[in-house]
Design a protein around this motif. Structure first.
Motif, PDB file in Angstrom:
ATOM      1  N   CYS A  63       0.809  -1.226   0.000  1.00 31.90           N
ATOM      2  CA  CYS A  63       0.000   0.000   0.000  1.00 31.90           C
ATOM      3  C   CYS A  63       0.841   1.275   0.000  1.00 31.90           C
ATOM      4  N   HIS A  64       2.094   1.156   0.363  1.00 32.50           N
ATOM      5  CA  HIS A  64       2.908   2.351   0.568  1.00 32.50           C
ATOM      6  C   HIS A  64       4.023   2.545  -0.445  1.00 32.50           C
ATOM      7  N   LYS A  65       3.849   2.069  -1.652  1.00 36.19           N
ATOM      8  CA  LYS A  65       4.834   2.346  -2.714  1.00 36.19           C
ATOM      9  C   LYS A  65       4.793   3.836  -3.008  1.00 36.19           C
ATOM     10  N   GLY A  66       5.936   4.416  -3.213  1.00 34.74           N
ATOM     11  CA  GLY A  66       5.989   5.843  -3.515  1.00 34.74           C
ATOM     12  C   GLY A  66       5.933   6.732  -2.288  1.00 34.74           C
ATOM     13  N   LEU A  67       6.036   6.159  -1.117  1.00 33.51           N
ATOM     14  CA  LEU A  67       5.968   6.936   0.123  1.00 33.51           C
ATOM     15  C   LEU A  67       7.212   7.782   0.339  1.00 33.51           C
ATOM     16  N   VAL A  68       8.370   7.223   0.056  1.00 34.88           N
ATOM     17  CA  VAL A  68       9.633   7.933   0.278  1.00 34.88           C
ATOM     18  C   VAL A  68      10.275   8.336  -1.046  1.00 34.88           C
ATOM     19  N   HIS A  69      10.251   7.434  -2.018  1.00 36.61           N
ATOM     20  CA  HIS A  69      10.831   7.712  -3.330  1.00 36.61           C
ATOM     21  C   HIS A  69       9.715   7.778  -4.354  1.00 36.61           C
ATOM     22  N   LEU A  74       7.363   7.315  -7.506  1.00 37.34           N
ATOM     23  CA  LEU A  74       7.059   6.146  -8.319  1.00 37.34           C
ATOM     24  C   LEU A  74       7.645   6.320  -9.717  1.00 37.34           C
ATOM     25  N   PRO A  75       8.086   5.243 -10.317  1.00 40.82           N
ATOM     26  CA  PRO A  75       8.612   5.331 -11.689  1.00 40.82           C
ATOM     27  C   PRO A  75       7.531   5.830 -12.653  1.00 40.82           C
ATOM     28  N   ASP A  76       7.928   6.589 -13.629  1.00 42.25           N
ATOM     29  CA  ASP A  76       6.973   7.119 -14.606  1.00 42.25           C
ATOM     30  C   ASP A  76       6.199   6.001 -15.295  1.00 42.25           C
ATOM     31  N   ASP A  77       6.838   4.851 -15.511  1.00 46.91           N
ATOM     32  CA  ASP A  77       6.181   3.751 -16.223  1.00 46.91           C
ATOM     33  C   ASP A  77       5.500   2.752 -15.281  1.00 46.91           C
ATOM     34  N   TYR A  78       5.354   3.110 -14.008  1.00 44.44           N
ATOM     35  CA  TYR A  78       4.651   2.252 -13.050  1.00 44.44           C
ATOM     36  C   TYR A  78       3.155   2.330 -13.317  1.00 44.44           C
ATOM     37  N   GLU A  79       2.524   1.189 -13.453  1.00 46.36           N
ATOM     38  CA  GLU A  79       1.094   1.165 -13.766  1.00 46.36           C
ATOM     39  C   GLU A  79       0.219   0.801 -12.576  1.00 46.36           C
TER      40      GLU A  79
END
Length: 173
Positions: A157-163, A165-170
């Protein structure tokens, strides 16, 4: 005599190994290469893991290096692959880094899922959370995970919390 020399050598070796391992767990070491300092460190500095009302700071190793000895040593051996790519220049420009960001992130996410977000749980535990102080949706989601025992782990649930998200992350939806 041989036993005493072996004992002294063993103590010096173990002490040296421990010193090197701990030195490679510092924020200064992690951000000593251009790629980390220029890209992910800047993102981290904007996160609540860097600066927050409580004054608690999680550094790179808190999230990316296990505390237990054997998992820590395994992670350190895996990190030699990162050194190889540093030497090869695989991510030495913003363009190269962004092109590999998804691959790098997915590797970290998979590791975190495999360990049940062990490093997150070193600081965060459901039993210590005050759900009344969380946003409503967050509190509901956390309590649902506790009640259902769904096996979801922090990073799901916490992807992208600190870094970022990659532009191509879907996404996982």
């Amino acid at each position: 005599m041989i036993f005493a020399a072996g004992t002294v050598f063993g103590i010096l070796f173990w002490g040296g190994l421990h010193t090197v391992v701990e030195a490679t767990n510092t924020l200064g070491f992690c951000t000593s290469c251009h790629e980390m300092e220029a890209y992910v460190y800047q993102e981290y500095r904007e996160s609540s893991h860097y600066k927050n009302a409580a004054g608690v700071r999680a550094t790179c190793s808190d999230c990316h290096v296990p505390k237990e000895w054997l998992p820590k040593m395994i992670r350190k051996v895996q990190a030699t692959n990162e050194l190889y790519h540093k030497v090869m220049g695989s991510i030495d420009t913003p363009e190269k880094f962004e092109a590999k960001r998804l691959q790098l992130a997915e590797r970290v996410w998979a590791s975190m899922i495999e360990s049940d977000s062990r490093e997150c749980r070193n600081c965060h535990a459901f039993e210590f959370m005050d759900f009344h102080k969380q946003q409503r949706r967050s509190a509901e989601k956390m309590q649902k995970v506790i009640e259902t025992g769904s096996g979801e782990t922090c990073i799901e649930c916490h992807k992208g919390l600190v870094h970022k998200l990659p532009d191509d992350y879907e996404g996982d939806d």
